[in-house]
Design a protein around this motif. Sequence first.
Motif, PDB file in Angstrom:
ATOM      1  N   ASP A 137       0.611  -1.143   0.096  1.00 43.66           N
ATOM      2  CA  ASP A 137      -0.027  -0.042   0.077  1.00 43.66           C
ATOM      3  C   ASP A 137       0.809   1.382   0.090  1.00 43.66           C
ATOM      4  N   ALA A 138       2.031   1.202   0.469  1.00 48.47           N
ATOM      5  CA  ALA A 138       2.828   2.393   0.546  1.00 48.47           C
ATOM      6  C   ALA A 138       3.916   2.638  -0.637  1.00 48.47           C
ATOM      7  N   GLY A 139       3.634   1.666  -1.750  1.00 46.69           N
ATOM      8  CA  GLY A 139       4.447   1.844  -2.706  1.00 46.69           C
ATOM      9  C   GLY A 139       5.720   0.925  -2.956  1.00 46.69           C
ATOM     10  N   PHE A 140       5.905  -0.054  -2.126  1.00 46.15           N
ATOM     11  CA  PHE A 140       6.892  -1.092  -2.115  1.00 46.15           C
ATOM     12  C   PHE A 140       6.440  -2.413  -2.802  1.00 46.15           C
ATOM     13  N   GLY A 141       7.210  -2.744  -3.496  1.00 48.59           N
ATOM     14  CA  GLY A 141       6.635  -4.317  -4.046  1.00 48.59           C
ATOM     15  C   GLY A 141       7.814  -5.164  -2.997  1.00 48.59           C
ATOM     16  N   VAL A 142       7.427  -6.534  -3.003  1.00 46.19           N
ATOM     17  CA  VAL A 142       8.160  -7.298  -2.231  1.00 46.19           C
ATOM     18  C   VAL A 142       8.827  -8.461  -3.180  1.00 46.19           C
ATOM     19  N   PRO A 143       9.829  -8.259  -3.668  1.00 50.65           N
ATOM     20  CA  PRO A 143      10.338  -9.165  -4.806  1.00 50.65           C
ATOM     21  C   PRO A 143      11.143 -10.258  -4.059  1.00 50.65           C
ATOM     22  N   VAL A 144      11.356 -10.406  -2.939  1.00 51.55           N
ATOM     23  CA  VAL A 144      12.241 -11.356  -1.986  1.00 51.55           C
ATOM     24  C   VAL A 144      11.646 -11.503  -0.745  1.00 51.55           C
ATOM     25  N   GLU A 145      11.432 -12.753  -0.349  1.00 50.86           N
ATOM     26  CA  GLU A 145      11.268 -12.967   0.909  1.00 50.86           C
ATOM     27  C   GLU A 145      11.521 -14.548   1.413  1.00 50.86           C
ATOM     28  N   ASP A 174      17.006 -24.248  16.320  1.00 46.36           N
ATOM     29  CA  ASP A 174      15.853 -24.115  17.325  1.00 46.36           C
ATOM     30  C   ASP A 174      15.860 -22.511  17.399  1.00 46.36           C
ATOM     31  N   ARG A 175      15.649 -21.948  16.517  1.00 50.55           N
ATOM     32  CA  ARG A 175      15.290 -20.405  16.519  1.00 50.55           C
ATOM     33  C   ARG A 175      13.698 -20.195  16.320  1.00 50.55           C
ATOM     34  N   ASP A 176      13.292 -18.990  16.973  1.00 48.29           N
ATOM     35  CA  ASP A 176      12.019 -18.778  16.949  1.00 48.29           C
ATOM     36  C   ASP A 176      11.596 -18.157  15.542  1.00 48.29           C
ATOM     37  N   PRO A 177      10.528 -17.842  15.163  1.00 48.18           N
ATOM     38  CA  PRO A 177       9.951 -17.483  13.961  1.00 48.18           C
ATOM     39  C   PRO A 177      10.813 -16.223  13.604  1.00 48.18           C
ATOM     40  N   TYR A 178      11.378 -16.141  12.583  1.00 43.64           N
ATOM     41  CA  TYR A 178      12.209 -14.867  11.933  1.00 43.64           C
ATOM     42  C   TYR A 178      11.865 -14.739  10.339  1.00 43.64           C
ATOM     43  N   TYR A 179      11.331 -13.637  10.013  1.00 41.70           N
ATOM     44  CA  TYR A 179      11.012 -13.602   8.683  1.00 41.70           C
ATOM     45  C   TYR A 179      11.530 -12.242   7.823  1.00 41.70           C
ATOM     46  N   VAL A 180      12.252 -12.272   6.642  1.00 40.69           N
ATOM     47  CA  VAL A 180      12.443 -11.282   6.008  1.00 40.69           C
ATOM     48  C   VAL A 180      11.754 -10.893   4.617  1.00 40.69           C
ATOM     49  N   LEU A 181      10.988  -9.599   4.786  1.00 33.05           N
ATOM     50  CA  LEU A 181      10.399  -9.453   3.413  1.00 33.05           C
ATOM     51  C   LEU A 181      11.324  -8.298   2.921  1.00 33.05           C
ATOM     52  N   GLY A 182      11.721  -8.418   1.628  1.00 32.53           N
ATOM     53  CA  GLY A 182      12.612  -7.819   0.892  1.00 32.53           C
ATOM     54  C   GLY A 182      11.651  -6.589   0.222  1.00 32.53           C
ATOM     55  N   ALA A 183      11.563  -5.567   0.770  1.00 35.46           N
ATOM     56  CA  ALA A 183      10.491  -4.556  -0.074  1.00 35.46           C
ATOM     57  C   ALA A 183      11.631  -3.629  -1.016  1.00 35.46           C
ATOM     58  N   CYS A 184      10.864  -3.424  -1.943  1.00 28.78           N
ATOM     59  CA  CYS A 184      11.475  -2.445  -2.853  1.00 28.78           C
ATOM     60  C   CYS A 184      10.660  -1.772  -3.984  1.00 28.78           C
ATOM     61  N   ASN A 185      10.900  -0.414  -4.175  1.00 31.86           N
ATOM     62  CA  ASN A 185      10.297   0.421  -4.932  1.00 31.86           C
ATOM     63  C   ASN A 185      11.049   0.751  -6.136  1.00 31.86           C
ATOM     64  N   PRO A 186      10.721   0.048  -7.364  1.00 34.00           N
ATOM     65  CA  PRO A 186      11.610   0.145  -8.583  1.00 34.00           C
ATOM     66  C   PRO A 186      12.015   1.513  -8.998  1.00 34.00           C
ATOM     67  N   MET A 244      12.447  -5.536   5.661  1.00 34.05           N
ATOM     68  CA  MET A 244      11.626  -5.645   6.716  1.00 34.05           C
ATOM     69  C   MET A 244      11.708  -6.900   7.361  1.00 34.05           C
ATOM     70  N   VAL A 245      12.187  -7.108   8.649  1.00 35.72           N
ATOM     71  CA  VAL A 245      12.138  -8.306   9.427  1.00 35.72           C
ATOM     72  C   VAL A 245      11.036  -8.316  10.504  1.00 35.72           C
ATOM     73  N   ILE A 246      10.413  -9.429  10.395  1.00 36.26           N
ATOM     74  CA  ILE A 246       9.249  -9.629  11.289  1.00 36.26           C
ATOM     75  C   ILE A 246      10.000 -10.875  12.330  1.00 36.26           C
ATOM     76  N   ARG A 247       9.973 -10.642  13.625  1.00 37.10           N
ATOM     77  CA  ARG A 247      10.432 -11.755  14.279  1.00 37.10           C
ATOM     78  C   ARG A 247       9.391 -11.943  15.599  1.00 37.10           C
ATOM     79  N   GLU A 248       9.380 -13.112  16.004  1.00 36.62           N
ATOM     80  CA  GLU A 248       8.534 -13.404  17.000  1.00 36.62           C
ATOM     81  C   GLU A 248       9.171 -13.143  18.259  1.00 36.62           C
ATOM     82  N   VAL A 249       8.693 -12.125  19.178  1.00 42.40           N
ATOM     83  CA  VAL A 249       9.456 -11.860  20.446  1.00 42.40           C
ATOM     84  C   VAL A 249       8.929 -12.751  21.439  1.00 42.40           C
TER      85      VAL A 249
END
Length: 150
Positions: free
Chosen positions: A39-47, A61-73, A95-100
Amino acid sequence: MAIPFDPHELGPEAYGETTATLSTDHESAIERVREVCTDAGFGVPVEFSPSELLNEKVNADRDPYYVLGACNPAVADRALDATDGRIGGLFPCNMVIREVEPGEQEVYHVSIMKIARLLGMPADDEAMDAIVDDTGEMVDAVFAELEAGE
């Protein structure tokens, strides 16, 4: 190797560190961040999920950790020109999303544009200033929306 500044003297604003906490499960947080970035104008070509990879490959044994690679071409194209192509080594804007803890996710971002500036990458300072401003506004919009949704 010595760097030309003391990183401990820099505050989060110097490198564009931003965080938000979402009270939801991990998968829902990933979907929410992806939606808000789009919605803010980024695409997410890599995750990808470093935690899944490490848990599988080295039994980390890592807790959930996810990376969204955002890009505005359009901005990425400008940044490549402003740095003689060198900023590509920092792409994409992650953009990193990690479970605390279960039900609590931290969204974390640092500005690759500000980091490129600190590293002396810009060949065109004026163009880079505009890029830092533009991407800063986009990231601010993402985090304002994430925080408003809570």
